[in-house]
Design a protein around this motif. Sequence first.
Motif, short mmCIF file in Angstrom:
data_model
loop_
_atom_site.label_atom_id
_atom_site.label_comp_id
_atom_site.label_asym_id
_atom_site.label_seq_id
_atom_site.Cartn_x
_atom_site.Cartn_y
_atom_site.Cartn_z
N UNK A 39 0.46 -1.43 0.43
CA UNK A 39 0.11 0.04 0.65
C UNK A 39 1.15 1.11 0.25
N UNK A 40 0.38 1.92 -0.88
CA UNK A 40 0.96 3.25 -0.90
C UNK A 40 0.27 4.65 -0.54
N UNK A 41 1.17 5.65 0.47
CA UNK A 41 0.90 6.38 1.37
C UNK A 41 -0.42 7.64 0.63
N UNK A 42 -0.94 8.64 0.18
CA UNK A 42 -1.40 9.98 -1.03
C UNK A 42 -0.60 10.40 -1.12
N UNK A 43 0.03 10.86 -2.08
CA UNK A 43 1.08 11.98 -2.13
C UNK A 43 0.42 13.33 -2.11
N UNK A 44 1.46 14.76 -1.69
CA UNK A 44 1.05 15.53 -1.38
C UNK A 44 1.06 16.80 -1.57
N UNK A 45 2.64 16.45 -2.44
CA UNK A 45 2.75 17.05 -3.71
C UNK A 45 2.14 18.05 -5.29
N UNK A 46 2.77 18.76 -5.08
CA UNK A 46 1.62 19.20 -6.80
C UNK A 46 2.25 18.55 -7.67
N UNK A 47 1.14 18.34 -8.64
CA UNK A 47 1.33 17.73 -10.01
C UNK A 47 2.69 18.51 -10.77
N UNK A 48 3.10 19.37 -10.65
CA UNK A 48 3.83 20.49 -11.33
C UNK A 48 5.26 19.95 -10.63
N UNK A 49 5.43 19.64 -9.21
CA UNK A 49 6.39 19.56 -8.35
C UNK A 49 6.55 18.14 -9.63
N UNK A 50 6.04 17.07 -9.06
CA UNK A 50 6.20 15.60 -10.06
C UNK A 50 6.57 15.66 -11.00
N UNK A 51 6.20 16.71 -11.87
CA UNK A 51 6.41 16.78 -13.17
C UNK A 51 7.32 17.20 -13.69
N UNK A 52 8.29 17.50 -12.58
CA UNK A 52 9.28 18.17 -13.14
C UNK A 52 10.91 17.91 -12.18
N UNK A 53 10.32 16.50 -12.23
CA UNK A 53 11.75 15.48 -11.89
C UNK A 53 11.10 13.81 -12.99
N UNK A 54 12.01 13.57 -13.62
CA UNK A 54 11.32 12.32 -14.81
C UNK A 54 11.40 11.16 -13.71
N UNK A 55 12.48 10.77 -13.21
CA UNK A 55 12.21 10.12 -12.20
C UNK A 55 11.05 9.60 -10.98
N UNK A 56 10.65 11.19 -10.63
CA UNK A 56 9.31 10.61 -9.91
C UNK A 56 8.18 10.85 -10.68
#
Length: 203
Positions: A39-56
């Motif tokens: 089980x994973x926990x919910x992501x709190x970071x904004x989508x823009x932050x996620x998309x700024x890092x290819x591995x993320x």
Amino acid sequence: MATPIKLAIVYYSSTGTVTEIAKELHDAGVKAGAEVRLLKVAELAPQAAIESNPAWAANHAATAGVPEATPQDVEWADAVLFGTPTRFGNVSSQLKQFIDTLGGLWAEGKLANKVYSGFVSTATAHAGQESTLLALYNSIHHFGGITVTPGFTDPNKFVDGNPYGTSHVDGQGANPVDEITRTAARIQAERVIQIAGALRAAA
């Protein structure tokens, strides 16, 4: 036939290292005869932050099908493995936010007497692996939970050198999860299941 130990693996991973360790723990738990929920926990970071890092972004997409943990998953479990990357020597906000939702279960005494353990990753060596696990275990003490660490109970633990839990240095993605870390994860999963089984039998 004995009822299998119920193991919940509850983790947060941004770029995928903790995801890989969680999968290894899952497979080791199943092999050891446990009923396992990954089980994973919910992501709190904004989508823009996620998309700024290819591995993320890649890990976010790859784990889209992993169920999100709920307090009911912790209530269900006999044993819980919490996983997190280190954030300034501490637990990630995403995992901490999930733990903070467990107050209702704590108030009812439903977090007590379970087995808990933790796993972690950092970008560099000596970057807070042990302090993060110790910080995580503070919550377990408040739960009335039973912290089960791998310790140096297996000769292979002297290779990875962390008695507090499974840990990995990912070198900003340059160091994939290796056999040393995978072995540490298997040792941890087996020990958690063994101790949880002994406690249940004693009860």
